[in-house]
Design a protein around this motif. Sequence first.
Motif, short mmCIF file in Angstrom:
data_model
loop_
_atom_site.label_atom_id
_atom_site.label_comp_id
_atom_site.label_asym_id
_atom_site.label_seq_id
_atom_site.Cartn_x
_atom_site.Cartn_y
_atom_site.Cartn_z
N TYR A 157 -1.09 -18.30 4.87
CA TYR A 157 -1.88 -17.08 4.81
C TYR A 157 -1.42 -16.14 5.92
O TYR A 157 -1.18 -16.57 7.06
CB TYR A 157 -3.37 -17.35 5.02
CG TYR A 157 -4.02 -18.15 3.92
CD1 TYR A 157 -4.36 -19.49 4.10
CD2 TYR A 157 -4.32 -17.56 2.69
CE1 TYR A 157 -4.96 -20.22 3.10
CE2 TYR A 157 -4.92 -18.30 1.68
CZ TYR A 157 -5.23 -19.62 1.89
OH TYR A 157 -5.82 -20.35 0.89
N ALA A 158 -1.34 -14.87 5.61
CA ALA A 158 -1.12 -13.88 6.65
C ALA A 158 -2.34 -13.85 7.56
O ALA A 158 -3.47 -14.10 7.11
CB ALA A 158 -0.89 -12.51 6.03
N ASP A 159 -2.13 -13.55 8.82
CA ASP A 159 -3.25 -13.51 9.77
C ASP A 159 -4.34 -12.54 9.32
O ASP A 159 -5.53 -12.78 9.55
CB ASP A 159 -2.74 -13.10 11.15
CG ASP A 159 -1.96 -14.20 11.83
OD1 ASP A 159 -1.23 -13.90 12.80
OD2 ASP A 159 -2.05 -15.37 11.39
N ALA A 191 0.85 -1.18 0.00
CA ALA A 191 0.00 0.00 0.00
C ALA A 191 0.89 1.24 0.00
O ALA A 191 2.04 1.19 0.44
CB ALA A 191 -0.90 0.00 1.23
N PRO A 192 0.38 2.36 -0.49
CA PRO A 192 1.19 3.59 -0.53
C PRO A 192 1.72 3.95 0.86
O PRO A 192 0.98 3.96 1.84
CB PRO A 192 0.19 4.64 -1.03
CG PRO A 192 -0.80 3.87 -1.81
CD PRO A 192 -0.94 2.56 -1.09
N GLY A 193 3.02 4.21 0.90
CA GLY A 193 3.64 4.61 2.16
C GLY A 193 3.89 3.48 3.14
O GLY A 193 4.34 3.73 4.26
N LYS A 194 3.59 2.25 2.72
CA LYS A 194 3.78 1.10 3.62
C LYS A 194 4.77 0.12 3.02
O LYS A 194 5.06 0.13 1.82
CB LYS A 194 2.44 0.41 3.89
CG LYS A 194 1.45 1.27 4.66
CD LYS A 194 0.25 0.46 5.07
CE LYS A 194 -0.70 1.27 5.91
NZ LYS A 194 -1.88 0.48 6.35
N GLU A 195 5.28 -0.76 3.87
CA GLU A 195 6.22 -1.77 3.40
C GLU A 195 5.48 -2.89 2.67
O GLU A 195 4.27 -3.09 2.85
CB GLU A 195 7.00 -2.35 4.58
CG GLU A 195 7.91 -1.33 5.25
CD GLU A 195 8.76 -1.97 6.33
OE1 GLU A 195 9.65 -1.26 6.85
OE2 GLU A 195 8.55 -3.15 6.65
N ARG A 196 6.23 -3.63 1.87
CA ARG A 196 5.67 -4.81 1.22
C ARG A 196 5.25 -5.82 2.29
O ARG A 196 5.90 -5.94 3.32
CB ARG A 196 6.72 -5.44 0.31
CG ARG A 196 7.07 -4.58 -0.88
CD ARG A 196 8.22 -5.19 -1.65
NE ARG A 196 8.71 -4.26 -2.65
CZ ARG A 196 9.85 -4.38 -3.29
NH1 ARG A 196 10.64 -5.42 -3.04
NH2 ARG A 196 10.22 -3.49 -4.17
N GLU A 197 4.18 -6.55 1.99
CA GLU A 197 3.59 -7.46 2.98
C GLU A 197 3.31 -8.81 2.33
O GLU A 197 2.84 -8.87 1.19
CB GLU A 197 2.28 -6.85 3.49
CG GLU A 197 1.53 -7.67 4.49
CD GLU A 197 0.19 -7.07 4.85
OE1 GLU A 197 -0.46 -7.58 5.79
OE2 GLU A 197 -0.23 -6.11 4.20
N ARG A 198 3.64 -9.89 3.06
CA ARG A 198 3.28 -11.22 2.59
C ARG A 198 1.77 -11.40 2.73
O ARG A 198 1.20 -11.01 3.75
CB ARG A 198 3.96 -12.30 3.42
CG ARG A 198 5.47 -12.25 3.41
CD ARG A 198 5.99 -13.36 4.29
NE ARG A 198 7.43 -13.42 4.33
CZ ARG A 198 8.16 -12.88 5.30
NH1 ARG A 198 7.58 -12.27 6.30
NH2 ARG A 198 9.47 -12.97 5.26
N VAL A 199 1.13 -12.00 1.74
CA VAL A 199 -0.29 -12.25 1.80
C VAL A 199 -0.58 -13.75 1.86
O VAL A 199 -1.27 -14.23 2.76
CB VAL A 199 -1.02 -11.64 0.59
CG1 VAL A 199 -2.51 -11.99 0.62
CG2 VAL A 199 -0.82 -10.12 0.55
#
Length: 124
Positions: free
Chosen positions: A59-61, A39-47
């Motif tokens: 799955y991410a929580d 998301a804009p302004g956020k770090e990459r996230e595992r999904v």
Amino acid sequence: VQLQASGGGLVQPGGSLRLSCAASGGTLADYAIGWFRQAPGKERERVSCISDSGGSIYYADSVKGRFTISRDNAKNTAYLQMNSLKPEDTADYYCATGGRTCIATLTAGLRKRGGRGTQVTVSS
């Protein structure tokens, strides 16, 4: 192998989308596939992630019980079914691989985006 995500769009809260991850230049069956988002302004996230055999799934929580990952090796495509979408799911989604296992893929996908992502916007 090159991976390309598609299927994003604008959806209302509570709605659904199905993302696709198409492989080219290689055989999808030889790779674990991971989905990631930023998301804009956020770090990459595992999904989510599915191993090469499909026998191991992560799955991410934040998405458990709402998202479902799957793969169709015959079509060289992996999918991410997203239900009960929330505004906080808004992000650019991309797929990536780090090899046959989710352990490797979940690390590699955060380091390198790979192909172009697909935008998911959840808003009323």
